[in-house]
Write an enzyme that holds these catalytic residues in place. Structure first.
Site, PDB file in Angstrom:
ATOM      1  N   PRO A 192       0.851  -1.359   0.015  1.00 49.74           N
ATOM      2  CG  PRO A 192      -0.749  -1.718   1.697  1.00 49.74           C
ATOM      3  CD  PRO A 192       0.614  -1.971   1.327  1.00 49.74           C
ATOM      4  CG  ASP A 193       1.695   5.466  -2.345  1.00 47.58           C
ATOM      5  OD1 ASP A 193       2.007   6.144  -1.456  1.00 47.58           O
ATOM      6  OD2 ASP A 193       1.558   5.771  -3.385  1.00 47.58           O
ATOM      7  N   PRO A 194       1.934   4.379   1.245  1.00 48.83           N
ATOM      8  CG  PRO A 194       4.574   4.590   1.822  1.00 48.83           C
ATOM      9  CD  PRO A 194       3.478   3.883   0.949  1.00 48.83           C
ATOM     10  CE1 TYR A 195       1.698  12.777  -0.646  1.00 45.25           C
ATOM     11  CE2 TYR A 195      -0.094  12.142  -1.589  1.00 45.25           C
ATOM     12  CZ  TYR A 195       0.610  12.957  -1.426  1.00 45.25           C
ATOM     13  OH  TYR A 195       0.192  14.604  -1.461  1.00 45.25           O
TER      14      TYR A 195
END
Length: 121
Positions: A96-99
Site C-alpha cells: 500500500p502507498d503510504p502517501y
C-alpha cells in the site's frame, strides 16, 4: 533491500514522471531513518525502456504499476516483471502507498518482509 543485499545493483523508480528529481517524501524518510535507512540521497526517476536491458528483474508494488510497466516493455525484452509481494506468503497482493494510507511503518514492515523473501528465494 540495499541493507540486506549491498552487493546487488538496485534502483527505484515510478511509472509516472510527477516527482522526477525529487527526494523521497519527508515522512517516509523519517520512518526509514528510524529504522536505520538513509533515503536522503535518493531522487525519483521514471521507468525507462533501458531498465528492461539494465536489470535482471523488475519489481512492482501493485497490480496497476505492474500493468503500467508491462505496457512500457520494449519489443523483445524478456526481463521478468513481478509483484514485490510475490516473495511473501502473507496474502498481500500490493504494498500500500503510504502517501495515501499514512502507514509508513506498515509499508516498511511489508517491504522488509518482501526483501527478505526475495533474497531467500
Amino acid at each position: 533491500m540495499r541493507a540486506l543485499a549491498p552487493a546487488l545493483e538496485l534502483d527505484s523508480c515510478g511509472t509516472g514522471g510527477w516527482h522526477v528529481g525529487e527526494a523521497p517524501y519527508a515522512p517516509m524518510q523519517e520512518a526509514a531513518r528510524a529504522r536505520g535507512y538513509d533515503l536522503s540521497r535518493l531522487r525519483a526517476r521514471q521507468v525507462s525502456a533501458d531498465d528492461f536491458a539494465r536489470f535482471d528483474l523488475i519489481l512492482c508494488m501493485d497490480g496497476q504499476n505492474l500493468r503500467d510497466v508491462e505496457a512500457m516493455r520494449p519489443k523483445g525484452a524478456e526481463v521478468p516483471v513481478r509483484l514485490f509481494t510475490d516473495f511473501v506468503e502473507t496474502g498481500e497482493t500490493a504494498v500500500p502507498d503510504p502517501y495515501y494510507t499514512r502507514d509508513f511503518d506498515g509499508a516498511l514492515d511489508l517491504i522488509e518482509r518482501c526483501a527478505r523473501g526475495l533474497i531467500s528465494s
